[in-house]
Design a protein around this motif. Structure first.
Motif, PDB file in Angstrom:
ATOM      1  N   PHE A  24       0.835  -1.199   0.000  1.00 13.55           N
ATOM      2  CA  PHE A  24       0.000   0.000   0.000  1.00 13.55           C
ATOM      3  C   PHE A  24       0.876   1.258   0.000  1.00 13.55           C
ATOM      4  N   ASN A  25       1.930   1.248   0.824  1.00 18.70           N
ATOM      5  CA  ASN A  25       2.830   2.389   0.895  1.00 18.70           C
ATOM      6  C   ASN A  25       3.504   2.635  -0.452  1.00 18.70           C
ATOM      7  N   SER A  26       3.940   1.549  -1.093  1.00 20.82           N
ATOM      8  CA  SER A  26       4.589   1.684  -2.402  1.00 20.82           C
ATOM      9  C   SER A  26       3.624   2.253  -3.426  1.00 20.82           C
ATOM     10  N   LEU A  27       2.364   1.792  -3.403  1.00 24.02           N
ATOM     11  CA  LEU A  27       1.366   2.293  -4.345  1.00 24.02           C
ATOM     12  C   LEU A  27       1.145   3.795  -4.145  1.00 24.02           C
ATOM     13  N   CYS A  28       0.978   4.220  -2.888  1.00 24.65           N
ATOM     14  CA  CYS A  28       0.672   5.623  -2.615  1.00 24.65           C
ATOM     15  C   CYS A  28       1.857   6.545  -2.909  1.00 24.65           C
ATOM     16  N   ASN A  29       3.054   5.982  -2.980  1.00 23.36           N
ATOM     17  CA  ASN A  29       4.239   6.770  -3.306  1.00 23.36           C
ATOM     18  C   ASN A  29       4.739   6.511  -4.717  1.00 23.36           C
ATOM     19  N   SER A  30       3.966   5.783  -5.501  1.00 23.37           N
ATOM     20  CA  SER A  30       4.395   5.436  -6.857  1.00 23.37           C
ATOM     21  C   SER A  30       4.348   6.656  -7.766  1.00 23.37           C
ATOM     22  N   PRO A  31       5.240   6.719  -8.750  1.00 21.55           N
ATOM     23  CA  PRO A  31       5.214   7.843  -9.698  1.00 21.55           C
ATOM     24  C   PRO A  31       3.868   7.963 -10.411  1.00 21.55           C
ATOM     25  N   GLU A  32       3.205   6.829 -10.667  1.00 19.73           N
ATOM     26  CA  GLU A  32       1.925   6.862 -11.373  1.00 19.73           C
ATOM     27  C   GLU A  32       0.850   7.553 -10.550  1.00 19.73           C
ATOM     28  N   LEU A  33       0.724   7.185  -9.262  1.00 19.66           N
ATOM     29  CA  LEU A  33      -0.313   7.783  -8.425  1.00 19.66           C
ATOM     30  C   LEU A  33       0.028   9.234  -8.082  1.00 19.66           C
ATOM     31  N   ILE A  34       1.290   9.517  -7.831  1.00 20.43           N
ATOM     32  CA  ILE A  34       1.708  10.894  -7.567  1.00 20.43           C
ATOM     33  C   ILE A  34       1.455  11.757  -8.805  1.00 20.43           C
ATOM     34  N   GLY A  35       1.760  11.206  -9.989  1.00 20.92           N
ATOM     35  CA  GLY A  35       1.524  11.946 -11.225  1.00 20.92           C
ATOM     36  C   GLY A  35       0.045  12.222 -11.450  1.00 20.92           C
ATOM     37  N   LEU A  36      -0.800  11.254 -11.111  1.00 26.33           N
ATOM     38  CA  LEU A  36      -2.245  11.445 -11.233  1.00 26.33           C
ATOM     39  C   LEU A  36      -2.714  12.554 -10.292  1.00 26.33           C
ATOM     40  N   ALA A  37      -2.238  12.518  -9.040  1.00 18.91           N
ATOM     41  CA  ALA A  37      -2.606  13.560  -8.076  1.00 18.91           C
ATOM     42  C   ALA A  37      -2.111  14.926  -8.553  1.00 18.91           C
ATOM     43  N   ARG A  38      -0.927  14.969  -9.140  1.00 17.79           N
ATOM     44  CA  ARG A  38      -0.381  16.242  -9.636  1.00 17.79           C
ATOM     45  C   ARG A  38      -1.316  16.842 -10.697  1.00 17.79           C
ATOM     46  N   LYS A  39      -1.862  15.994 -11.564  1.00 12.68           N
ATOM     47  CA  LYS A  39      -2.806  16.480 -12.581  1.00 12.68           C
ATOM     48  C   LYS A  39      -4.082  17.005 -11.927  1.00 12.68           C
ATOM     49  N   LEU A  40      -4.568  16.309 -10.887  1.00  9.84           N
ATOM     50  CA  LEU A  40      -5.792  16.741 -10.208  1.00  9.84           C
ATOM     51  C   LEU A  40      -5.643  18.132  -9.610  1.00  9.84           C
ATOM     52  N   PHE A  41      -4.468  18.402  -9.038  1.00 14.14           N
ATOM     53  CA  PHE A  41      -4.271  19.676  -8.336  1.00 14.14           C
ATOM     54  C   PHE A  41      -3.721  20.769  -9.244  1.00 14.14           C
ATOM     55  N   ASN A  42      -3.409  20.425 -10.474  1.00 14.60           N
ATOM     56  CA  ASN A  42      -3.109  21.407 -11.522  1.00 14.60           C
ATOM     57  C   ASN A  42      -2.144  22.499 -11.066  1.00 14.60           C
ATOM     58  N   GLY A  43      -0.992  22.082 -10.564  1.00 15.81           N
ATOM     59  CA  GLY A  43       0.038  23.049 -10.173  1.00 15.81           C
ATOM     60  C   GLY A  43       0.029  23.457  -8.718  1.00 15.81           C
ATOM     61  N   LYS A  44      -1.053  23.158  -7.989  1.00 19.15           N
ATOM     62  CA  LYS A  44      -1.100  23.483  -6.561  1.00 19.15           C
ATOM     63  C   LYS A  44      -0.299  22.441  -5.777  1.00 19.15           C
ATOM     64  N   SER A  45       0.266  22.866  -4.668  1.00 19.06           N
ATOM     65  CA  SER A  45       0.950  21.943  -3.781  1.00 19.06           C
ATOM     66  C   SER A  45      -0.092  21.070  -3.084  1.00 19.06           C
ATOM     67  N   PHE A  46       0.173  19.763  -2.987  1.00 22.26           N
ATOM     68  CA  PHE A  46      -0.808  18.832  -2.425  1.00 22.26           C
ATOM     69  C   PHE A  46      -0.109  17.823  -1.538  1.00 22.26           C
ATOM     70  N   ARG A  47      -0.929  17.067  -0.803  1.00 24.18           N
ATOM     71  CA  ARG A  47      -0.372  16.012   0.046  1.00 24.18           C
ATOM     72  C   ARG A  47      -1.341  14.839   0.143  1.00 24.18           C
ATOM     73  N   PHE A  48      -0.767  13.685   0.422  1.00 26.42           N
ATOM     74  CA  PHE A  48      -1.533  12.467   0.677  1.00 26.42           C
ATOM     75  C   PHE A  48      -2.177  12.600   2.047  1.00 26.42           C
ATOM     76  N   LEU A  49      -3.489  12.335   2.121  1.00 30.14           N
ATOM     77  CA  LEU A  49      -4.201  12.475   3.400  1.00 30.14           C
ATOM     78  C   LEU A  49      -4.391  11.138   4.090  1.00 30.14           C
ATOM     79  N   GLN A  50      -4.887  10.136   3.352  1.00 33.20           N
ATOM     80  CA  GLN A  50      -5.348   8.927   4.041  1.00 33.20           C
ATOM     81  C   GLN A  50      -5.576   7.806   3.031  1.00 33.20           C
ATOM     82  N   ASP A  51      -5.419   6.585   3.510  1.00 33.16           N
ATOM     83  CA  ASP A  51      -5.853   5.429   2.733  1.00 33.16           C
ATOM     84  C   ASP A  51      -6.922   4.691   3.528  1.00 33.16           C
TER      85      ASP A  51
END
Length: 195
Positions: A24-51
């Protein structure tokens, strides 16, 4: 947590397993999931909240009722990942556009309906919101009944297979129904917030 409905099989759910389960930790820190979150926040700084993960065994009739996720100011997105097949009747369901209603929805039970004075739910909610039941109606709106939602709002749901994702604004009302109890259902959700 174990969620019961009568004497049948229970749904099991838990949060923060990324602290104990390396996959689970590897998934939440994976480049794919981080890249997806980066697109969602469209340039805003973001953070992982919870699984959070959900396991509903064969025969389990537990459904999660309409709700939206924790009320947090600012952008807040959830990424649901199916770990098993989910038919349309057992997949996430959404009230289309409800994230834009401007309401802080809470289940009607939080307003005292059907609860005994001093119940655990009511006491927890008072502590969490630092408010009395009489003050809740000034801040929160009761979720309409299933009948009202189905009659007045458009609902959406899609079948999913293992690995499929559904990405949504966490303030969108959603539920996890249970119609096909002949198969186990497992899902994993990650939640992301603006920094």
């Amino acid at each position: 947590a174990m969620i019961h409905k009568g004497d049948g099989p229970v749904m099991t759910t838990n949060i923060w397993r990324t602290t104990e389960i390396q996959e689970f930790n590897s998934l939440c820190n994976s480049p794919e999931l981080i890249g997806l979150a980066r697109k969602l926040f469209n340039g805003k700084s973001f953070r992982f909240l919870q699984d959070t993960w959900f396991f509903r065994p064969v025969g389990c009739e537990v459904s999660i009722p309409w709700h939206h996720d924790n009320i947090i100011e600012g952008d807040h997105y959830s990424v649901w990942i199916s770990l098993t097949h989910h038919s349309v009747g057992d997949s996430l369901s959404f009230v289309a556009g409800s994230h834009g209603d401007g309401a802080n929805y809470m289940p009607q039970s939080y307003f005292g309906e059907g609860l005994e004075a001093g119940s655990e739910v009511e006491e927890y909610y008072r502590r969490y919101n630092q408010a009395s039941s009489s003050q809740l109606s000034a801040v929160f709106t009761p979720i309409p009944s299933d009948q009202e939602l189905l009659a007045t709002r458009k609902t959406l749901s899609w079948p999913t297979k293992p690995g499929d994702c559904i990405i949504f604004n966490s303030r969108c009302l959603h539920s996890l129904p249970s119609h096909d109890t002949a198969h186990e259902r497992v899902g994993f959700v990650t939640r992301w917030i603006v920094d």
